[in-house]
Design a protein around this motif. Structure first.
Motif, PDB file in Angstrom:
ATOM      1  N   PRO A   1     -35.924 -45.670 115.553  1.00  0.00           N
ATOM      2  CA  PRO A   1     -35.751 -46.753 116.528  1.00  0.00           C
ATOM      3  C   PRO A   1     -35.334 -46.273 117.918  1.00  0.00           C
ATOM      4  CG  PRO A   1     -34.765 -47.371 114.438  1.00  0.00           C
ATOM      5  CD  PRO A   1     -35.127 -45.924 114.331  1.00  0.00           C
ATOM      6  N   ILE A   2     -34.437 -45.291 117.985  1.00  0.00           N
ATOM      7  CA  ILE A   2     -34.003 -44.809 119.297  1.00  0.00           C
ATOM      8  C   ILE A   2     -35.117 -44.018 119.974  1.00  0.00           C
ATOM      9  CG2 ILE A   2     -32.446 -43.183 120.440  1.00  0.00           C
ATOM     10  CD1 ILE A   2     -30.213 -44.221 118.678  1.00  0.00           C
ATOM     11  N   ARG A   3     -35.811 -43.204 119.210  1.00  0.00           N
ATOM     12  CA  ARG A   3     -36.942 -42.464 119.800  1.00  0.00           C
ATOM     13  C   ARG A   3     -37.951 -43.431 120.406  1.00  0.00           C
ATOM     14  NH1 ARG A   3     -41.705 -41.610 117.772  1.00  0.00           N
ATOM     15  NH2 ARG A   3     -41.037 -42.088 115.634  1.00  0.00           N
TER      16      ARG A   3
ATOM     17  N   ASP B   1     -21.666 -59.968 121.048  1.00  0.00           N
ATOM     18  CA  ASP B   1     -22.889 -60.767 121.021  1.00  0.00           C
ATOM     19  C   ASP B   1     -24.064 -59.802 120.942  1.00  0.00           C
ATOM     20  OD1 ASP B   1     -25.064 -62.403 121.388  1.00  0.00           O
ATOM     21  OD2 ASP B   1     -24.398 -63.260 123.298  1.00  0.00           O
ATOM     22  N   PHE B   2     -24.583 -59.593 119.729  1.00  0.00           N
ATOM     23  CA  PHE B   2     -25.689 -58.657 119.554  1.00  0.00           C
ATOM     24  C   PHE B   2     -26.881 -59.020 120.437  1.00  0.00           C
ATOM     25  CE2 PHE B   2     -23.454 -57.947 115.508  1.00  0.00           C
ATOM     26  CZ  PHE B   2     -23.444 -56.565 115.465  1.00  0.00           C
ATOM     27  N   GLY B   3     -27.132 -60.308 120.592  1.00  0.00           N
ATOM     28  CA  GLY B   3     -28.292 -60.766 121.351  1.00  0.00           C
ATOM     29  C   GLY B   3     -28.206 -60.471 122.831  1.00  0.00           C
ATOM     30  N   ALA B   4     -27.016 -60.179 123.325  1.00  0.00           N
ATOM     31  CA  ALA B   4     -26.844 -59.910 124.755  1.00  0.00           C
ATOM     32  C   ALA B   4     -26.935 -58.423 125.089  1.00  0.00           C
ATOM     33  CB  ALA B   4     -25.501 -60.454 125.226  1.00  0.00           C
TER      34      ALA B   4
ATOM     35  N   SER C   1     -34.841 -54.068 120.763  1.00  0.00           N
ATOM     36  CA  SER C   1     -35.528 -53.556 119.572  1.00  0.00           C
ATOM     37  C   SER C   1     -34.574 -52.910 118.580  1.00  0.00           C
ATOM     38  CB  SER C   1     -36.610 -52.542 119.976  1.00  0.00           C
ATOM     39  OG  SER C   1     -36.019 -51.391 120.579  1.00  0.00           O
ATOM     40  N   LEU C   2     -33.354 -52.619 119.004  1.00  0.00           N
ATOM     41  CA  LEU C   2     -32.370 -51.979 118.131  1.00  0.00           C
ATOM     42  C   LEU C   2     -31.479 -52.988 117.415  1.00  0.00           C
ATOM     43  CD1 LEU C   2     -31.232 -49.054 120.485  1.00  0.00           C
ATOM     44  CD2 LEU C   2     -33.054 -49.054 118.762  1.00  0.00           C
TER      45      LEU C   2
END
Length: 250
Positions: free
Chosen positions: A148-150, A22-25, A30-31
């Motif tokens: 994005p990670i930075r 579940d990507f949303g969980a 932001s990633l």
């Protein structure tokens, strides 16, 4: 304070049968977009076994890893800290942590995955195979993740103690106020960098944190805690030098 671990190439099988990805969980919302892009590219790649083995840099003995990737979105999930195995994660013993240690990990431990970017320790993920130097067709992992990670790390209200390898640190630079942990061995005459025991030292350090669950709000707090535990930690510019023997002692 966040202790940021690298992932492991080895993953535990299984998970809750009723759970799927579940990507949303997942933490670090932001990633979401780069996560979905990487996952879609990995699933597409998995349809060609030979191409997958080349891209993932694995031999025939690990052929089943391609099947893991093909079933990525349908496989059962486990908390990330339980999913990863190997030299760094075995000392943590995530599946045996009590509720208090698990709660502390959820607030203070993150893992940097080549597939999912940053993960919270209790984020539920399936088994997969993708390393920092894998080659996804049409997707540069460094280009996908670096910014994005930075930004995600820079947005954290807590300081970051960076336990990642240099290769993973390049996939997402930590903010300037973070500290990179460099593990050395000290034989009494000189110090030198470690490879194998580098990972074990970092995993054992996290295990000791989970056992004690200190209240840490700054890098200085961590250094004080470590020294109270008999761990040799020497602050330097932008990094902490940790002597392996002081962490791994019986």
């Amino acid at each position: 304070m966040i202790f940021l671990l690298p992932p492991s190439e080895t993953k535990r099988d299984g998970g809750a049968s009723e759970s799927t990805l579940d990507f949303g969980a997942l933490s670090f919302a932001s990633l979401d977009r780069p996560r979905r892009s990487a996952a879609a590219a990995l699933v597409r790649l998995s349809r060609d076994v030979d191409a997958s083995m080349t891209a993932l840099k694995i031999g025939p003995r690990l052929r089943d890893e391609v099947s893991r990737n093909r079933l990525l979105k349908r496989s059962p999930t486990l908390p990330a800290l339980e999913r990863y195995t190997g030299v760094a994660f075995d000392p943590i013993g995530a599946s045996h942590l009590d509720a208090e240690a698990t709660s502390w990990a959820a607030s203070h431990v993150a893992i940097h995955s080549a597939l999912f970017g940053l993960l919270g320790a209790t984020d539920r993920i399936p088994a997969y195979r993708l390393s920092h130097d894998s080659r996804l067709p049409g997707v540069s992992l460094k280009a996908l993740w670096a910014t994005p990670i930075r930004r995600a790390l820079a947005s954290l209200a807590a300081p970051v103690v960076d336990l990642r390898s240099e290769a993973y640190a390049e996939l997402g630079p930590a903010p300037r106020d973070s500290v990179y942990v460099r593990v050395v061995t000290d034989d009494g005459d000189r110090r030198r960098a470690l490879n194998h025991f580098n990972k074990k030292t970092k995993g054992t350090l996290v295990a000791r944190l989970l056992a004690d669950r200190p209240d840490l709000s700054s890098v200085d707090d961590f250094v004080v805690w470590a020294r109270e535990q008999g761990i040799v930690v020497e602050p330097s510019v932008g990094e902490l030098v940790v002597v392996s023997e002081s962490v791994l002692r019986d």
